[in-house]
Design a protein around this motif. Structure first.
Motif, PDB file in Angstrom:
ATOM      1  N   PRO A 232       0.797  -1.242   0.000  1.00 38.69           N
ATOM      2  CA  PRO A 232       0.000   0.000   0.000  1.00 38.69           C
ATOM      3  C   PRO A 232       0.821   1.281   0.000  1.00 38.69           C
ATOM      4  CG  PRO A 232       0.196  -0.791   2.233  1.00 38.69           C
ATOM      5  CD  PRO A 232       0.956  -1.785   1.369  1.00 38.69           C
ATOM      6  N   TYR A 233       2.168   1.161  -0.139  1.00 43.00           N
ATOM      7  CA  TYR A 233       3.028   2.328   0.019  1.00 43.00           C
ATOM      8  C   TYR A 233       2.784   3.391  -1.047  1.00 43.00           C
ATOM      9  CZ  TYR A 233       5.387  -1.190   2.850  1.00 43.00           C
ATOM     10  OH  TYR A 233       5.653  -2.167   3.762  1.00 43.00           O
ATOM     11  N   GLY A 234       2.612   2.963  -2.296  1.00 41.12           N
ATOM     12  CA  GLY A 234       2.411   3.931  -3.374  1.00 41.12           C
ATOM     13  C   GLY A 234       1.174   4.776  -3.192  1.00 41.12           C
ATOM     14  N   SER A 235       0.041   4.133  -2.901  1.00 42.46           N
ATOM     15  CA  SER A 235      -1.210   4.885  -2.715  1.00 42.46           C
ATOM     16  C   SER A 235      -1.154   5.756  -1.469  1.00 42.46           C
ATOM     17  CB  SER A 235      -2.394   3.920  -2.632  1.00 42.46           C
ATOM     18  OG  SER A 235      -2.232   3.007  -1.562  1.00 42.46           O
ATOM     19  N   MET A 236      -0.495   5.257  -0.410  1.00 50.06           N
ATOM     20  CA  MET A 236      -0.357   6.052   0.810  1.00 50.06           C
ATOM     21  C   MET A 236       0.504   7.288   0.569  1.00 50.06           C
ATOM     22  SD  MET A 236       0.035   3.423   4.012  1.00 50.06           S
ATOM     23  CE  MET A 236      -1.393   2.570   4.685  1.00 50.06           C
ATOM     24  N   PHE A 237       1.565   7.118  -0.229  1.00 51.15           N
ATOM     25  CA  PHE A 237       2.443   8.251  -0.514  1.00 51.15           C
ATOM     26  C   PHE A 237       1.686   9.355  -1.238  1.00 51.15           C
ATOM     27  CE2 PHE A 237       5.135  10.617  -3.419  1.00 51.15           C
ATOM     28  CZ  PHE A 237       6.170  11.034  -2.603  1.00 51.15           C
ATOM     29  N   TRP A 238       0.987   9.011  -2.318  1.00 49.12           N
ATOM     30  CA  TRP A 238       0.299  10.037  -3.106  1.00 49.12           C
ATOM     31  C   TRP A 238      -0.890  10.609  -2.357  1.00 49.12           C
ATOM     32  CZ3 TRP A 238       3.142  12.132  -6.451  1.00 49.12           C
ATOM     33  CH2 TRP A 238       4.071  11.394  -7.178  1.00 49.12           C
ATOM     34  N   ASN A 239      -1.520   9.805  -1.507  1.00 47.71           N
ATOM     35  CA  ASN A 239      -2.604  10.327  -0.676  1.00 47.71           C
ATOM     36  C   ASN A 239      -2.064  11.373   0.300  1.00 47.71           C
ATOM     37  OD1 ASN A 239      -5.341  10.234   0.657  1.00 47.71           O
ATOM     38  ND2 ASN A 239      -4.135   9.403   2.337  1.00 47.71           N
ATOM     39  N   ALA A 240      -0.928  11.067   0.949  1.00 50.51           N
ATOM     40  CA  ALA A 240      -0.315  12.013   1.889  1.00 50.51           C
ATOM     41  C   ALA A 240       0.195  13.249   1.158  1.00 50.51           C
ATOM     42  CB  ALA A 240       0.823  11.332   2.648  1.00 50.51           C
ATOM     43  N   PHE A 241       0.790  13.053  -0.020  1.00 52.96           N
ATOM     44  CA  PHE A 241       1.293  14.184  -0.806  1.00 52.96           C
ATOM     45  C   PHE A 241       0.158  15.145  -1.162  1.00 52.96           C
ATOM     46  CE2 PHE A 241       2.317  16.217  -4.865  1.00 52.96           C
ATOM     47  CZ  PHE A 241       3.544  16.788  -4.575  1.00 52.96           C
ATOM     48  N   LYS A 242      -0.982  14.601  -1.552  1.00 50.35           N
ATOM     49  CA  LYS A 242      -2.145  15.427  -1.878  1.00 50.35           C
ATOM     50  C   LYS A 242      -2.577  16.257  -0.675  1.00 50.35           C
ATOM     51  CE  LYS A 242      -6.020  13.331  -1.872  1.00 50.35           C
ATOM     52  NZ  LYS A 242      -7.122  12.391  -2.206  1.00 50.35           N
ATOM     53  N   HIS A 243      -2.519  15.662   0.501  1.00 49.02           N
ATOM     54  CA  HIS A 243      -2.902  16.394   1.712  1.00 49.02           C
ATOM     55  C   HIS A 243      -1.904  17.507   2.026  1.00 49.02           C
ATOM     56  CE1 HIS A 243      -5.220  12.569   3.105  1.00 49.02           C
ATOM     57  NE2 HIS A 243      -5.913  13.297   2.243  1.00 49.02           N
ATOM     58  N   ASN A 244      -0.613  17.264   1.792  1.00 49.98           N
ATOM     59  CA  ASN A 244       0.383  18.319   2.001  1.00 49.98           C
ATOM     60  C   ASN A 244       0.167  19.496   1.046  1.00 49.98           C
ATOM     61  OD1 ASN A 244       2.341  15.752   2.988  1.00 49.98           O
ATOM     62  ND2 ASN A 244       2.630  17.665   4.088  1.00 49.98           N
ATOM     63  N   VAL A 245      -0.196  19.193  -0.191  1.00 48.90           N
ATOM     64  CA  VAL A 245      -0.487  20.262  -1.154  1.00 48.90           C
ATOM     65  C   VAL A 245      -1.670  21.095  -0.677  1.00 48.90           C
ATOM     66  CG1 VAL A 245      -1.256  20.764  -3.499  1.00 48.90           C
ATOM     67  CG2 VAL A 245       0.489  19.018  -3.115  1.00 48.90           C
ATOM     68  N   LEU A 246      -2.734  20.422  -0.215  1.00 50.12           N
ATOM     69  CA  LEU A 246      -3.897  21.140   0.320  1.00 50.12           C
ATOM     70  C   LEU A 246      -3.505  21.967   1.535  1.00 50.12           C
ATOM     71  CD1 LEU A 246      -6.955  21.700   0.311  1.00 50.12           C
ATOM     72  CD2 LEU A 246      -7.243  19.637   1.711  1.00 50.12           C
ATOM     73  N   TYR A 247      -2.646  21.405   2.377  1.00 48.53           N
ATOM     74  CA  TYR A 247      -2.134  22.105   3.562  1.00 48.53           C
ATOM     75  C   TYR A 247      -1.488  23.425   3.143  1.00 48.53           C
ATOM     76  CZ  TYR A 247      -0.989  21.348   8.542  1.00 48.53           C
ATOM     77  OH  TYR A 247      -0.942  21.407   9.913  1.00 48.53           O
ATOM     78  N   PHE A 248      -0.638  23.367   2.116  1.00 49.61           N
ATOM     79  CA  PHE A 248       0.076  24.551   1.650  1.00 49.61           C
ATOM     80  C   PHE A 248      -0.874  25.580   1.039  1.00 49.61           C
ATOM     81  CE2 PHE A 248       2.225  26.521  -2.105  1.00 49.61           C
ATOM     82  CZ  PHE A 248       2.989  27.426  -1.397  1.00 49.61           C
TER      83      PHE A 248
END
Length: 308
Positions: free
Chosen positions: A66-82
């Motif tokens: 599940p690492y790939g989907s978790m990475f892009w899911n977290a990355f999307k949240h960081n973008v929203l954070y910014f």
């Protein structure tokens, strides 16, 4: 008269003073970065380092579930954070700084009031945020009930659609005062002669803001943009304090730093095993991403500043 030898010794002694700071910087900044980079190229069995595997940990991070989907899911949240912090926190901070700059009554009080949350620990802020957003006795839901907006009440941190936004808004409240001080310093550095000359030429209101204030505020906006970007992609403490290490509910509040914590220290999978190699690979990717984006942004901003 001191001899030439003593003068030479005194001159070289000055160069010794930065050494303690460089040692501390090397121990707590450079060494962890280089260690994470080296760890990412090895296979790990628990806490024991295994064979050299090259870029296999990086490939696994991006291509294996599940690492790939978790990475892009977290990355999307960081973008929203910014994005939300730039719009809400920095936009509001710029507006409040401009209001205070106009020398309104009680300006010194407002500066202190806006900066006060920054003096609190992030853990304290997270605890206060959880209390305010509690669905049963939280202040926010009580206020909504008092003003007749019961339909808007919800479990803010329990709803995947609102949990991350709620955490980001709490962080905006926490960081607002710092932005106000940075922008206020930028406004106060603008020469009064320029403002007076523009007013004599007939500029006022929005025209004055667009042609004089905002162009001269570019350095301050650049500083806050870079700091916000770095802080957004390193977001960990507040998310961890409010939602734990699993990015609840259903990984809707997961960030890259929280994901790294699970990989490096366990609970990354159902077995709860550590993945130090994958965690180090993620830390390396995150570091390089922040470094490259920050460098490109600063060069672009410097070119714009020179052209202006």
């Amino acid at each position: 008269m001191p001899s030439k030898k003593k003068k030479s010794w005194a001159k070289w002694t000055i160069h010794l003073f930065p050494i303690p700071a460089l040692v501390i910087y090397g121990m707590f900044v450079l060494y962890p970065i280089l260690a994470a980079l080296s760890y990412s190229f090895f296979e790990w069995k628990g806490m024991s380092r295994g064979d050299f595997v090259g870029f296999q940990n990086f490939v696994t991070l991006f291509t294996t579930e599940p690492y790939g989907s978790m990475f892009w899911n977290a990355f999307k949240h960081n973008v929203l954070y910014f994005v939300l912090q730039m719009v809400v926190m920095n936009g509001l901070a710029l507006f409040l700084a401009f209001i205070i700059y106009q020398k309104i009554k009680g300006a010194e009080f407002f500066k202190a009031a806006f900066f006060l949350p920054r003096l609190l620990s992030v853990i304290v802020v997270g605890f206060l945020g959880k209390l305010i957003l509690n669905p049963n006795f939280g202040t926010l839901n009580i206020i909504l009930e008092k003003i007749g907006l019961e339909s808007l009440q919800r479990a803010w941190l329990g709803d995947p659609n609102t949990a991350l936004i709620a955490i980001i808004l709490v962080n905006c409240w926490f960081g607002l005062g710092f932005g106000v001080l940075i922008f206020l310093a930028g406004f106060q550095s603008i020469p009064a002669e320029l403002i007076e000359a523009a007013r004599l030429d007939g500029a006022k209101g929005f025209t004055l803001l667009r042609t004089i204030y905002l162009p001269l505020m570019v350095p301050s906006i650049t500083i806050m943009g870079v700091l916000t970007f770095i802080q957004s992609f390193e977001a960990f403490e507040l998310v961890y304090a409010m939602q734990g290490s699993m990015g609840e509910p259903y990984y809707s509040t997961d960030t890259l730093a929280v994901f790294f914590y699970r990989l490096a220290f366990g609970s990354s999978t159902a077995s709860g095993t550590t993945a130090i190699g994958l965690g180090s690979a993620l830390a390396t990717v995150l570091f390089l991403f922040i470094l490259i984006c920050t460098t490109v942004f600063l060069r672009f901003a410097n070119k714009k500043d020179v052209q202006m």
